[in-house]
Design an enzyme around this catalytic site. Sequence first.
Site, PDB file in Angstrom:
ATOM      1  N   ASP A 101      -3.526   2.337  -5.585  1.00 49.02           N
ATOM      2  CA  ASP A 101      -2.224   2.268  -4.908  1.00 49.02           C
ATOM      3  C   ASP A 101      -2.033   1.039  -4.017  1.00 49.02           C
ATOM      4  OD1 ASP A 101      -3.816   3.040  -2.739  1.00 49.02           O
ATOM      5  OD2 ASP A 101      -2.232   4.271  -1.874  1.00 49.02           O
ATOM      6  N   GLU A 102      -2.833  -0.001  -4.262  1.00 49.68           N
ATOM      7  CA  GLU A 102      -2.688  -1.218  -3.450  1.00 49.68           C
ATOM      8  C   GLU A 102      -2.738  -2.475  -4.307  1.00 49.68           C
ATOM      9  OE1 GLU A 102      -5.361  -1.541  -0.008  1.00 49.68           O
ATOM     10  OE2 GLU A 102      -5.678   0.612  -0.226  1.00 49.68           O
TER      11      GLU A 102
ATOM     12  N   ASP B 168       0.860  -1.189   0.000  1.00 47.09           N
ATOM     13  CA  ASP B 168       0.000   0.000   0.000  1.00 47.09           C
ATOM     14  C   ASP B 168       0.901   1.246   0.000  1.00 47.09           C
ATOM     15  OD1 ASP B 168      -1.860   1.996   0.429  1.00 47.09           O
ATOM     16  OD2 ASP B 168      -2.429   1.330   2.446  1.00 47.09           O
TER      17      ASP B 168
HETATM   18  P1  TTP Z   1      -5.486   5.447   0.601  1.00 49.02           P
HETATM   19  O1  TTP Z   1      -4.575   4.300   0.356  1.00 49.02           O
HETATM   20  O2  TTP Z   1      -6.702   5.209   1.395  1.00 49.02           O
HETATM   21  O3  TTP Z   1      -4.722   6.651   1.306  1.00 49.02           O
HETATM   22  P2  TTP Z   1      -3.272   7.242   1.077  1.00 49.02           P
HETATM   23  O4  TTP Z   1      -2.453   6.422   0.145  1.00 49.02           O
HETATM   24  O5  TTP Z   1      -3.415   8.669   0.689  1.00 49.02           O
HETATM   25  O6  TTP Z   1      -2.681   7.222   2.542  1.00 49.02           O
HETATM   26  P3  TTP Z   1      -2.157   5.976   3.417  1.00 49.02           P
HETATM   27  O7  TTP Z   1      -0.741   6.292   3.719  1.00 49.02           O
HETATM   28  O8  TTP Z   1      -3.009   6.000   4.635  1.00 49.02           O
HETATM   29  O9  TTP Z   1      -2.325   4.729   2.618  1.00 49.02           O
HETATM   30  O10 TTP Z   1      -5.948   6.037  -0.786  1.00 49.02           O
HETATM   31  C1  TTP Z   1      -5.116   6.063  -1.940  1.00 49.02           C
HETATM   32  C2  TTP Z   1      -5.399   7.321  -2.745  1.00 49.02           C
HETATM   33  O11 TTP Z   1      -6.774   7.373  -3.097  1.00 49.02           O
HETATM   34  C3  TTP Z   1      -5.128   8.589  -1.973  1.00 49.02           C
HETATM   35  O12 TTP Z   1      -3.763   8.993  -2.054  1.00 49.02           O
HETATM   36  C4  TTP Z   1      -6.078   9.559  -2.604  1.00 49.02           C
HETATM   37  C5  TTP Z   1      -7.245   8.722  -3.065  1.00 49.02           C
HETATM   38  N1  TTP Z   1      -8.381   8.884  -2.127  1.00 49.02           N
HETATM   39  C6  TTP Z   1      -9.355   9.836  -2.423  1.00 49.02           C
HETATM   40  O13 TTP Z   1      -9.301  10.489  -3.467  1.00 49.02           O
HETATM   41  N2  TTP Z   1     -10.380  10.026  -1.528  1.00 49.02           N
HETATM   42  C7  TTP Z   1     -10.483   9.328  -0.361  1.00 49.02           C
HETATM   43  O14 TTP Z   1     -11.432   9.543   0.425  1.00 49.02           O
HETATM   44  C8  TTP Z   1      -9.469   8.337  -0.057  1.00 49.02           C
HETATM   45  C9  TTP Z   1      -9.549   7.551   1.214  1.00 49.02           C
HETATM   46  C10 TTP Z   1      -8.458   8.156  -0.980  1.00 49.02           C
HETATM   47 CA    CA Z   2      -2.268   4.165   0.374  1.00 48.94          CA
END
Ligand code: TTP
Ligand code: CA
Length: 362
Positions: free
Chosen positions: A110-111, A9
């Site tokens: 992103d996962e 992730d």
């Molecule tokens: P996430 O993997 O949930 O968050 P992240 O990568 O920003 O942070 P973390 O370090 O906690 O993993 O989401 C991946 C991408 O998806 C994030 O960078 C932006 C997008 N996203 C949105 O546009 N709206 C949202 O509500 C969420 C949760 C994510």
């Molecule tokens: Ca993430």
Amino acid sequence: MERVIVHVDMDYFYAAIEEREDPSLKGKAIVVCMYSNRGEEGGAVSTCNYTARDMGIHSAMPCRQARSIYPDAVFLPVRKDFYKEVSDDIMKLLQSNADTDEAFEQISIDEAFLEITESSSGNFKHSFEIANTIKEEVKRNAGITCSVGIGPNKLIAKMASSFQKPDGITVIEPEKVQEFLSPMPVKKLWGIGRVTEEKLSEMGIESIGELAKLDVLKLVEAFGKNRGTLLKRLASGTDESPVKEKTSSDQIGRMASLKHDSRDEKMVFELMDELVEDVIAKATSRNVAFRSITATVIYSNFKTETKSRTLNHAVYDKEILRKNAMDTMQHFLDNSRLNFRRIGIRVGNLQERTGQKSLFDF
Ligand code: TTP
Ligand code: CA
């Protein structure tokens, strides 16, 4: 052999890319906003970096609220197409670390999950080294950090990756699964939403451990047969679902381990020959030609090296592939003293074979 499943992730993905693009942002709070058609006044926070999170800003918060919390943060508009390009490159890199191209499953921008049962020899200690290599490759190629979770199934791997964020590696060996899950609140269980959490709370269930101990009949009574039994399985850390590719991929690759770590040319070339045959067979069955060729070696210390070549035209030709693969293996042999652990070959930039000919046809 017990399965070894990895979940990767990216950390604060959109904001991390913005940070990478503009080094002057380093150390500042960065908030990426999805503005609505009401302009900068409307819209919600897409994501923000950890500096901004420390101030209380988070995804889905109205941008206006984020501004009032910390006006000095850097507010940037989302650039989804650009993030998607970065994502595609990262996903290819992750896929090349899976046992096979099919043992890879992207679940969001992103996962992704990858199975490394074979490359780690089912050994969770080795899997830590592989996770390290993956993190280094992502850092080197994409310039951002990620968090990695490893476990005996997708459920545990997914939960492990969020255990130490950002930039962490968490390995949960099979015998540690109960210990890992039990103390967590039920809302942390992958697949449990707020409604289920509230219903469980009314039943007096707060932790995953309590949920795992609950009589399955009680759960079936409250949630119905399917959901009730699923909750029981999840809480006990059981998940048989396979890691599998969702969309047909833009590349075909094969990797395999040498019988034992070695830098014996004959052994390396013979194995590579088999891999080339496999890749060509798969390309034939998919009726595709290829324009890029990438060879990979993983050394005995788990360091990985890859070398790619893009051809002028798409070809469908075993000899071109074989020659490239062998030349690159020779290059790797000449340029290091380490034993080889695994080798791989992949073709990419696939195109449907309509007019392309193999060299033999000319
Ligand atoms: P996430 O993997 O949930 O968050 P992240 O990568 O920003 O942070 P973390 O370090 O906690 O993993 O989401 C991946 C991408 O998806 C994030 O960078 C932006 C997008 N996203 C949105 O546009 N709206 C949202 O509500 C969420 C949760 C994510
Ligand atoms: Ca993430």
